[in-house]
Design an enzyme around this catalytic site. Sequence first.
Site, PDB file in Angstrom:
ATOM      1  N   ILE A 189       0.859  -1.180   0.000  1.00  0.00           N
ATOM      2  CA  ILE A 189       0.000   0.000   0.000  1.00  0.00           C
ATOM      3  C   ILE A 189       0.898   1.234   0.000  1.00  0.00           C
ATOM      4  O   ILE A 189       2.095   1.143   0.263  1.00  0.00           O
ATOM      5  CB  ILE A 189      -0.947   0.050   1.223  1.00  0.00           C
ATOM      6  CG1 ILE A 189      -0.133   0.156   2.529  1.00  0.00           C
ATOM      7  CG2 ILE A 189      -1.890  -1.132   1.250  1.00  0.00           C
ATOM      8  CD1 ILE A 189      -0.984   0.505   3.742  1.00  0.00           C
ATOM      9  N   VAL A 349       6.130   2.841  -0.767  1.00  0.00           N
ATOM     10  CA  VAL A 349       5.334   1.612  -0.746  1.00  0.00           C
ATOM     11  C   VAL A 349       5.629   0.817   0.519  1.00  0.00           C
ATOM     12  O   VAL A 349       6.787   0.544   0.835  1.00  0.00           O
ATOM     13  CB  VAL A 349       5.624   0.750  -1.994  1.00  0.00           C
ATOM     14  CG1 VAL A 349       4.659  -0.435  -2.043  1.00  0.00           C
ATOM     15  CG2 VAL A 349       5.522   1.580  -3.267  1.00  0.00           C
ATOM     16  N   SER A 350       4.594   0.428   1.231  1.00  0.00           N
ATOM     17  CA  SER A 350       4.741  -0.282   2.490  1.00  0.00           C
ATOM     18  C   SER A 350       4.120  -1.676   2.406  1.00  0.00           C
ATOM     19  O   SER A 350       3.081  -1.855   1.767  1.00  0.00           O
ATOM     20  CB  SER A 350       4.060   0.500   3.620  1.00  0.00           C
ATOM     21  OG  SER A 350       4.042  -0.249   4.819  1.00  0.00           O
ATOM     22  N   PRO A 351       4.732  -2.667   3.089  1.00  0.00           N
ATOM     23  CA  PRO A 351       4.102  -3.989   3.180  1.00  0.00           C
ATOM     24  C   PRO A 351       3.102  -4.084   4.327  1.00  0.00           C
ATOM     25  O   PRO A 351       2.452  -5.128   4.487  1.00  0.00           O
ATOM     26  CB  PRO A 351       5.307  -4.896   3.455  1.00  0.00           C
ATOM     27  CG  PRO A 351       6.200  -4.047   4.302  1.00  0.00           C
ATOM     28  CD  PRO A 351       6.045  -2.637   3.774  1.00  0.00           C
ATOM     29  N   ASP A 462       6.306   3.083   8.709  1.00  0.00           N
ATOM     30  CA  ASP A 462       6.978   1.794   8.896  1.00  0.00           C
ATOM     31  C   ASP A 462       7.961   1.847  10.062  1.00  0.00           C
ATOM     32  O   ASP A 462       8.268   0.816  10.661  1.00  0.00           O
ATOM     33  CB  ASP A 462       7.732   1.397   7.623  1.00  0.00           C
ATOM     34  CG  ASP A 462       6.802   1.045   6.474  1.00  0.00           C
ATOM     35  OD1 ASP A 462       5.655   0.651   6.750  1.00  0.00           O
ATOM     36  OD2 ASP A 462       7.224   1.164   5.306  1.00  0.00           O
TER      37      ASP A 462
END
Length: 775
Positions: A189, A349-351, A462
């Site tokens: 996301i 973009v992050s997991p 994050d």
Amino acid sequence: MEFFYSLRVKRQYASIWFWVFLVLLLSSRGLSSDSNYLIGLGSYDITGPAADVNMMGYANMEQIASGIHFRLRARTFIVAEPQGNRVVFVNLDACMASQIVKIKVIERLKARYGDLYTEKNVAISGIHTHAGPGGYLQYVVYIVTSLGFVRQSFDALVDGIEKSVIQAHENLRPGSIFVNKGELLDASISRSPSAYLNNPASERGKYKYNVDKEMTLLKFVDDQWGPVGSFNWFATHGTSMSRTNSLISGDNKGAAARFMEDWFEQSNAGHSSADELVSEGIPRRVSDIISDFRNNHHELLELAASFQSPPGKAATKILSVARRVRGILREAEKPGFVSAFCQSNCGDVSPNVLGAFCIDSGLPCDFNHSTCGGKNEMCYGRGPGYPDEFESTRIIGERQFRKAVDLFNKASEKLEGKIDYRHSYLDFSQLEVAIPKQNGGSETVKTCPAAMGFAFAAGTTDGPGAFDFTQGDDKGNPFWRLVRDLLKKPDKEQINCQYPKPILLDTGEMKQPYDWAPSILPIQILQVGQLVILSVPGEFTTMAGRRLRDAVKTVVTTTGESNSNVHVVLAGLTNSYSQYVTTFEEYQVQRYEGASTLYGPHTLSAYIQEFKKLASALLSGQPVESGPQPPDLLDKQISFLTPVVMDSTPIGVNFGDCKSDVPQNTTFRRGEMVTVSFWSACPRNDLMTEGTFALVEILHGTDTWAPAYDDDDFCLRFKWSRPSKLSARSMATIEWRIPDTASLGVYRIRHFGAAKSFLGSTRHFTGSSSAFVVA
């Protein structure tokens, strides 16, 4: 005699004609290979010091390595024309590539192979795990938290990369490469959606998502052995493991690589079909170790009771390598399958796909500033396994693995055409860039010396920063300006050049004791047929990456050898590191990514301009200027990391003795945790490269122990600790979460280590737990 001689000759001719006929028959059926490439893959352990060294990525000085989640590797592919060009791509389970690491790797390759492998045709890229040892970059700002340069981290990378390339070179054989692409929707996301929204609406309207969801995969097929590997590119940060984690880990991409290599190992051995393995979840790494399970539970307990924990004993240096499940001493003649999950434009973009929430209230964080009550420290992204970071890592890794398997199995488009490359160094501190005006024409602007903005110190969802910094800060505050000025006060020209970024650290103009940030950076294009790889030395945001890819694709599809089917992938964090690259519009918002775009608002325009030049030269066959060489600062490096003085145990205790054993007559079930601790020594004494600190063994028959799982397995964790910072005593705790696919039987846990004496000699040792039953 003449009769028998004539008969032998006739049989030889008959045999020759038989093989000629067979080849013609296979050719007529379309089964013969018409490959025009040589392909070779390699993989080697690059796990650095698992104790005392700061992790690279979060810049959290309290995040000190103290064990291993699973090992880190360098994975390499080489593609060559039989009598022509070749390219090398190395994917590292590391936070990023390092300029000084590449310089030294190329020096070694040149000494071994001459000019076959150079800085021009070799790319070294990092997956961006934030759980690897730091201290291997050469610029001051990137090694402050690691207390300077860490030679052991650096050597592990250089040695491992070199050996990985050597393996790939020695494995070069005729083969083919296939490419496939597909969407992966649930592994990423945007962590800066407010900055993304500042891009033009017309541009955003061209895309369905605010992050790139496409994975591009290469499938390598050896003419003799069949599939031998896969490399893919997909954008998501290596931040499933948090800023408080202290175990070395490849994070979600390293996990995905482990899962896919294990999947292929099992499916190729015929234990299960690919579909069955994927549907069942993560494959068991050791597929050929199956014990003879006895239904009589009482007999199993009696057998386990006969193996009590023995005293720790001396061991050879190579014992942990020989016992390792995937040890190099047990490799088959066939090349091992190598799978790499490479990084792309992951900047924003992050997991952590559940979103960012305040840890005090549970409410979503502020949209524009990622704060909770005006403070950034309470805003954290949540992974799909929240609150378990290991589970989040597994899930995001498994999702990438599943998509890769799907693309791998369906890959049919063959790469065909020339192999070529272009590489250039650029001084990004003063690069002239022509940008279009709104009313037509163009104007010339410049990039700036590197500088970091106030919002850099705010961190991200994050891994948030500290103090009173916030994302989206385009003003700064007087107190931190005063602190900044004590280090280096930026002049008016630099302030204007970086505007609207308020400068927190003027790193590009800080030169004591040596350069704080890079000025000279590499850019590179690798071409393999219709595949074009853009090697960039930083973290491009989603839209920045899209603009660069589109610009290059426009050049290669309208100039020279037109190919509308060209595949352009962006390989982030490659060859060097210079933090972030945003679009001009995102830069104005000054969230973390914009504040970390070092060379000012026109950084992306500079990259696009220069990559278009490389692409044009690639297609026209023209050379490019090599540009100014980056500095080699290895001899100037400073380290404040204290060495290991000595290791000791209590009187009467051996290294490797079990400190906390499994309970007697114990039976564990699948899914349960087995925990054992040993008297140990500092892991910095020996990195156990291509070996293991921890091992789970299964009993075969009544007296033969076989390796089942080691510290390269996701289910096994090696944790190291000492009672106090200055203590010479230490403990190793090994935790084994029994997989659902584990064979039933009798097991024990072993530990390997190396102890340093006061006089400096090192002695290897091993110890084991009592046996126990898995039923």
